[in-house]
Design an enzyme around this catalytic site. Structure first.
Site, PDB file in Angstrom:
ATOM      1  N   HIS A 158      13.356   4.712 -10.270  1.00 14.44           N
ATOM      2  CA  HIS A 158      13.644   3.878  -9.111  1.00 14.44           C
ATOM      3  C   HIS A 158      14.692   4.480  -8.197  1.00 14.44           C
ATOM      4  CE1 HIS A 158      10.773   1.285 -10.812  1.00 14.44           C
ATOM      5  NE2 HIS A 158      10.719   0.726  -9.634  1.00 14.44           N
ATOM      6  N   ARG A 185      10.494  -5.257  -3.039  1.00 13.65           N
ATOM      7  CA  ARG A 185      10.691  -5.223  -4.498  1.00 13.65           C
ATOM      8  C   ARG A 185      11.998  -5.951  -4.815  1.00 13.65           C
ATOM      9  NH1 ARG A 185       8.710   0.473  -3.779  1.00 13.65           N
ATOM     10  NH2 ARG A 185       6.895   0.745  -5.128  1.00 13.65           N
ATOM     11  N   ARG A 210       7.763  -9.926  -3.221  1.00 12.84           N
ATOM     12  CA  ARG A 210       7.121  -9.913  -4.544  1.00 12.84           C
ATOM     13  C   ARG A 210       8.081 -10.492  -5.566  1.00 12.84           C
ATOM     14  NH1 ARG A 210       5.548  -4.231  -7.134  1.00 12.84           N
ATOM     15  NH2 ARG A 210       7.801  -4.147  -7.475  1.00 12.84           N
ATOM     16  N   GLU A 212      -3.488  -4.511  -9.613  1.00  7.18           N
ATOM     17  CA  GLU A 212      -2.964  -3.290 -10.234  1.00  7.18           C
ATOM     18  C   GLU A 212      -3.337  -3.187 -11.710  1.00  7.18           C
ATOM     19  OE1 GLU A 212       1.309  -3.173  -9.735  1.00  7.18           O
ATOM     20  OE2 GLU A 212       1.547  -5.294 -10.188  1.00  7.18           O
ATOM     21  N   ASP A 239       0.413   1.477 -10.132  1.00  2.00           N
ATOM     22  CA  ASP A 239       0.081   1.007 -11.476  1.00  2.00           C
ATOM     23  C   ASP A 239      -1.421   1.051 -11.721  1.00  2.00           C
ATOM     24  OD1 ASP A 239       2.409   0.366 -12.940  1.00  2.00           O
ATOM     25  OD2 ASP A 239       2.811  -1.233 -11.514  1.00  2.00           O
ATOM     26  N   CYS A 256      -0.194  -0.902  -0.919  1.00  6.45           N
ATOM     27  CA  CYS A 256       1.242  -0.607  -0.888  1.00  6.45           C
ATOM     28  C   CYS A 256       1.680   0.429  -1.922  1.00  6.45           C
ATOM     29  CB  CYS A 256       2.056  -1.881  -1.035  1.00  6.45           C
ATOM     30  SG  CYS A 256       1.668  -2.792  -2.518  1.00  6.45           S
TER      31      CYS A 256
HETATM   32  C1  PEP Z   1       2.283  -0.323  -7.390  1.00  6.10           C
HETATM   33  O1  PEP Z   1       2.188  -0.502  -8.606  1.00  6.10           O
HETATM   34  O2  PEP Z   1       1.449   0.323  -6.718  1.00  6.10           O
HETATM   35  C2  PEP Z   1       3.417  -0.865  -6.637  1.00  6.10           C
HETATM   36  C3  PEP Z   1       3.452  -0.778  -5.325  1.00  6.10           C
HETATM   37  O3  PEP Z   1       4.437  -1.444  -7.305  1.00  6.10           O
HETATM   38  P1  PEP Z   1       5.572  -0.679  -8.174  1.00  6.10           P
HETATM   39  O4  PEP Z   1       5.572   0.774  -7.771  1.00  6.10           O
HETATM   40  O5  PEP Z   1       6.832  -1.385  -7.843  1.00  6.10           O
HETATM   41  O6  PEP Z   1       5.110  -0.913  -9.588  1.00  6.10           O
HETATM   42 MG    MG Z   2       3.216  -2.010  -9.675  1.00  6.70          MG
END
Ligand code: PEP
Ligand code: MG
Length: 783
Positions: A393, A500, A536, A635, A659, A706
């Protein structure tokens, strides 16, 4: 709009270059990798690279795929000699069929090249100076088309920069070896002499490598983030001067208080007042009379200040850890944190991270999300970490801030002293420490090129995103921190496609209450002045942990208790968040998004909680947004399968491809061992994206993609061709995506999507899309 040949080499080419560099250990190996790659891309039997020798007159064969290995390093010619020499001399491409019958042809028997019936040579340049020639040959008689010639010219341009870069690295290595030899000799001489000789100043120029996390070239002083001291670092020092030790302790406590105040202020500015509250409680401990008295008592008994600290802290930590009450147990973590900072001040370890006085490159073993939250982003030009997680992250935050970053740089902390001058080339994954003047000169040119390119892209910020033929595409930002708002606005984002919310939770000492969350979400919503913000709900678990949320150890955390599953099992926390989001919805258009949905039961449970939250707020007389649009992340493969049923119960889908790819292809998104299986161009992924989009379109539901693949031109062509019109990405990618779209026609995108859907393997898909992009780049593709 005028076309520039290098305009959209962009992400994919940068990837190719850095992959090549990273796979190689020296210039020879780099060249070998290049010729193999080019022969494959151009579908030719031979690709060779000739480089100019130091005499600036002789071209020598340095690498070849297809010519006899014996010829490498042996075959050489003067500029102007043979067809290769002719390309270097004339400074332009030489394309010839049946080369043997050309008057300038010269045969080198070591090469075995009599089998080849066509030749294309392109000169390599270092600015205006000849550098060498890249040549391809085929066994068939082939007339190279103008597209092929410009494709190889583009490749030659990149090869030139790789060669320049690799030579720089090589020269640095040679100099290092020289210096080491010099140091060894000096040491031997010193030992052989009776008298000690003063230590000689031996230069420290070094080049280190890592994996590119976000591209760019920057230079400046190194901000080395201090190692986190552990209690094991405290040595028992007895027999110290009591008064001196008392003063040392007082000084360190005072310094820590000032740092904590500073930290509180920073976090309040970057995140919110409430996020900063944790530092306020740290301050209370630092001023607590009994804590201070205990420390002094130990010192008065003749112990050193670090020893006293260790002793008193362990008593506190132990006592807190045994508490029944979860809140009090968490204070143990705070004590550890405070202890680490006091200790740093006792031993004179400055915390550079928190006091960045001038712009520089941040170096750390690893950067935690809470570090990123507290850092002064304006002062961070680049990021280098020894830890190697590309999808961590901290890296996602670096991307959203648009900060060039490389990760997995082994030995960086040892090699770089604070304030050393460094150049971070996050295009090729290199970090130059104390670079030599010729490296500095080369890079200041590159930095200027990069900033020119950024200025050019800046022109797109305020233009709407649309394809060449005027089809409107919506580009929103992925955000995590309050400071992302500014960056998103500066890059022309039309609202937020993915907020997020776990980042603000990570930077705190405890779960924020409803009012805290409301203020935070409100800040984001108001920041976007009427553009929609998709919030989210908490997506912790997997690789995202909250320090204060007891998380069980799981064998497969990504398949385990994460995301909406945690929320549904902790209804109070979940309800609080939903209520705060509904309250923030009063201040602007908000959408509510649920992550990791795998079936209808979860959607219904979430919906029921939204209804309950509305009821609670109504009863309390608190204003909230009514009929807020509800969406789910697609996802998990089960959600793909259930897309038609899910679509009936929600207002929009968010395609979470980060994901989705890992779950569809059973390839952990953070595991480098399986990164080759983590492939967005896998036909299964493309089919699924097409099918889910079709469901959303047919039921008139919203759809936004996204995941990271939204910002890669290679995949974007197909996604636009499939009909997707809304994307959310790290904000710094928005201007370049607008530039790319403005040259792309819908017809071409549709044709590309149709074509790839007929393909059965990802290599075929990738090769085809690379060709499409290259042609688009050169303006040769009929649109
Ligand atoms: C994803 O899984 O594509 C997503 C945008 O969320 P994260 O990267 O926060 O899991
Ligand atoms: Mg995700």
């Amino acid at each position: 709009m005028t076309k520039r040949p290098t305009e959209r080499l962009g992400v994919t080419t940068l990837e190719d270059i850095s992959t090549l560099i990273l796979q190689s250990h020296d210039l020879g190996e780099t060249l070998n990798n290049i010729v193999s790659l080019v022969a494959k891309r151009m579908r030719t039997e031979v690709c060779s690279i000739y480089l100019l020798e130091d005499d600036h007159q002789t071209l020598c064969l340095r690498a070849s795929k297809g010519l006899s290995r014996k010829a490498i390093g042996k075959v050489s010619m003067r500029i102007g000699e043979g067809l290769t020499g002719m390309a270097a001399e004339g400074r332009r491409p030489v394309a010839i069929q049946e080369p043997q019958s050309h008057p300038r042809y010269r045969y080198f028997k070591e090469t075995g090249e009599e089998r080849f019936h066509s030749f294309l040579g392109i000169p390599l340049f270092d600015r205006k100076n000849p550098l060498g020639v890249i040549a391809i040959q085929t066994t068939e008689t082939r007339q190279f088309s103008s597209e092929e010639i410009s494709a190889l010219s583009t490749i030659a341009f990149q090869v030139s920069s790789i060669v320049i870069n690799a030579r720089l690295l090589d020269s640095i290595r040679t100099q290092e070896e020289e210096k080491n030899r010099f140091a060894r000799e000096l040491e031997e001489t010193r030992r052989s002499m009776a008298e000690p000789v003063p230590a000689a100043e031996v230069g420290t120029e070094t080049a280190l490598r890592g994996t590119v996390a976000y591209p760019g070239v920057v230079s400046g002083p190194a901000h080395v983030m201090g190692e986190r001291l552990g209690f094991a670092d405290i040595l028992g020092q007895e027999g110290v001067e009591v008064e001196e030790e008392r003063q040392r302790l007082e000084g360190a406590l005072e310094k820590t208080r000032i740092q904590t105040l500073y930290l509180e202020k920073r976090v309040a500015e970057r995140l919110s007042e409430d996020d900063a509250a944790i530092f306020h409680s740290h301050l209370m401990i630092l001023e607590d009379r009994s804590f201070i008295d205990k420390l002094h008592r130990e010192v008065d008994e003749g112990h050193s200040a670090p020893y006293a600290l260790e002793k008193v802290l362990s008593e506190y930590i132990e006592a807190f850890s045994r508490m029944e009450d979860a809140y009090l147990r968490e204070r143990a973590v705070d004590m550890e944190d405070i202890g680490r900072r006091i200790l740093g001040n006792l031993v004179g370890q400055e915390n550079h991270v928190l006091q960045l006085k001038q712009p520089g490159i941040l170096l750390a073993r690893e950067i935690l999300p809470s570090d990123m939250a507290a850092l002064d982003h304006e002062q961070i030009l680049g990021i280098v970490t020894e830890a190697g997680e590309q999808n961590s992250h901290a890296v996602i935050m670096a991307k959203s801030l648009g900060i060039p970053a490389i990760v997995g740089v082994k030995g960086a902390m040892k090699a770089v002293k604070p304030d050393a001058r460094v150049i971070l080339d996050a295009n090729s994954g290199c970090l130059y420490v104390n670079p030599a003047p010729h490296v500095i000169e080369e890079y200041s040119r590159l930095e200027q090129d990069c900033s020119r390119e950024l200025n050019r892209l800046g022109e797109y910020r305020d233009l709407p995103a649309q394809t060449q033929d005027g089809t409107r595409i919506v580009l929103r930002a992925n955000v995590g921190l309050v400071s992302d708002i500014d960056i998103a606005l500066r890059n022309g984002a039309e609202g937020v496609g993915l907020y997020r919310t776990e980042f603000p939770y990570m930077a705190r000492g405890n779960f924020p209450d409803r009012h805290d969350q409301y203020l935070l979400y409100r800040k984001v919503v108001e920041g976007f002045e009427g553009h929609p913000v998709t919030i989210r709900t908490l997506d912790i678990g997997g690789d995202k942990a909250l320090p204060y949320f007891g998380h069980p150890r799981e064998d497969n955390p990504f398949m385990g208790w994460r995301s909406v599953r945690i929320s549904l099992d902790n209804r109070d926390i979940f309800a609080t968040q939903i209520e705060a989001i509904l309250m923030a919805g009063v201040h602007g258009p908000v959408k509510l998004l649920f992550p990791m949905i795998s079936g209808l039961e979860e959607v219904r449970a979430c919906r029921a909680l939204v209804a309950e939250a509305e009821e609670t707020l109504r009863k309390e007389g608190i204003p909230f947004a009514k009929e807020i649009p509800l969406g789910v992340m697609i996802e998990v493969p089960a959600a793909v399968q259930m897309a038609p049923q899910l679509a009936r119960e929600v207002d929009f889908f968010a395609l979470g491809t980060n994901d989705l790819i890992q779950y569809m292809l059973a390839a952990d998104r953070n595991n480098p061992l399986v990164s080759k299986y983590y492939n967005p161009l896998h036909p299964a992924i493309l089919q699924v994206l097409r099918d889910v989009s079709a469901v959303a379109f047919s039921q008139g539901k919203g759809l936004c993609l996204c995941g990271e693949m939204a910002s890669d031109p290679l995949t974007l062509v197909v996604l636009v061709g499939m009909g997707i019109r809304e994307f959310s990405m790290p904000a710094p990618f928005i201007p370049r995506t607008k530039a790319f779209l403005s040259d792309l026609s819908l017809d071409l995108a549709r044709e590309a999507a149709r074509e790839v859907m007929t393909m059965t393997d990802s290599i075929q898909v990738r090769d085809y899309l690379l060709k499409v992009l290259k042609e688009l780049e050169q303006g040769s593709r009929p649109q």
